[in-house]
Motif scaffolding. Structure first.
Motif: not given
Length: 277
Positions: A120-123, A133-136, A185-187, A221-227
């Motif tokens: 998991i990586n969040m930019t 990021l985790n299970y929802k 998943l919940g971010y 500013d709060i846009g995020c890329n999650i891989t």
């Protein structure tokens, strides 16, 4: 004369030894960099062909991904007077797996026995806030809920029977063996604004995406890329992996009206789960 002959013999033996060492080194060089390299390249090519053949008709693919984005705020004062708010942005993610593209019936090959998420990586665009990021729980989907950090890996409990479904605790990561439910998943981006005060002149605040506008949050500013990587094993113990790349972009400002729902259902070859061979 004899001493000179002995010296010549010694010199000749040394010369022969040097020549033999050079020839040996040359032979090793030829084997390692030419013959062995050619063999390795041929083996690598065969592996690529095998992988390509195994994945020509993928058993598992990503059918669609749904993103539900909104926001909320927590009042940190005892008086609940809106003078110390922490603002959160959250996006719930539902990933639907298609397991009947090439196998129409439910078999051991296209049903799941093991599932987990890692890498998991969040930019974040600007580095504002703290990202999790985790299970929802699917029953909590679309609702704000603080979640804990995953610890780098999310292990799913795979259900195989109706009895397991009836007794299951859905607060823990859950997935059905026949892929009939999505991976949820919940971010959460915590504390993108802290100690926010609502002015006395405008003491009306709505606890959804509108709070981002009220608090003056720049959506860019709060846009995020999650891989992350989704790993699964079917009931034949065959392994598959899918590398997800999800971009949470909020710049269309729909979230300022309360919430935003986006659906991604057009994929190319990147939507395949690749078989690990």
């Amino acid at each position: 004369m004899e001493s000179y002959k002995i010296k010549d013999i010694i010199k000749n033996e040394k010369l022969i030894m040097i020549i033999l060492i050079i020839l040996l080194c040359l032979s090793l060089f030829i084997y390692h960099y030419i013959i062995n390299k050619k063999t390795l390249n041929e083996n690598f090519s065969k592996e690529l062909i095998k992988i390509d053949q195994e994945n020509e008709n993928p058993v598992f693919t990503i059918d669609k991904i749904m993103l539900y984005s909104s926001a909320d705020a927590v009042d940190n004062t005892k008086q609940q007077n809106l003078q110390n708010l922490s603002v959160f942005q959250y996006t719930d993610i539902a990933i639907y797996i298609n397991n009947t593209n090439y196998i129409k019936d439910i078999t051991a090959e296209n049903t799941i026995n093991e599932l987990y998420i890692d890498n998991i990586n969040m930019t974040l665009n600007s580095g504002t806030g703290n990202q999790i990021l985790n299970y929802k729980d699917i029953h909590e989907f679309g609702k704000f809920k603080l979640i804990d950090n995953s610890g780098g890996r999310i292990n799913y409990n795979v259900l195989h029977t109706n009895i397991e479904n009836e007794t299951n605790d859905y607060s823990v990561p859950t997935f059905f063996t026949d892929c009939s439910n999505p991976i949820t998943l919940g971010y959460v981006n915590k504390d993108i604004v802290t100690k926010y005060k609502v002015s006395k002149e405008n003491n009306l605040i709505v606890f959804d995406g509108k709070v981002l506008k009220t608090a003056g949050v720049n959506l860019k500013d709060i846009g995020c890329n999650i891989t992350f990587s989704i790993h699964l094993k079917n009931n034949l113990d065959e392994e598959y992996v899918y590398n997800a790349d999800i971009n949470i972009s909020l710049e269309d400002e729909a979230i300022y009206k309360g919430f935003s729902v986006k659906m991604k259902n057009k994929f190319d070859d990147k939507n395949k789960f690749f078989k690990v061979v």
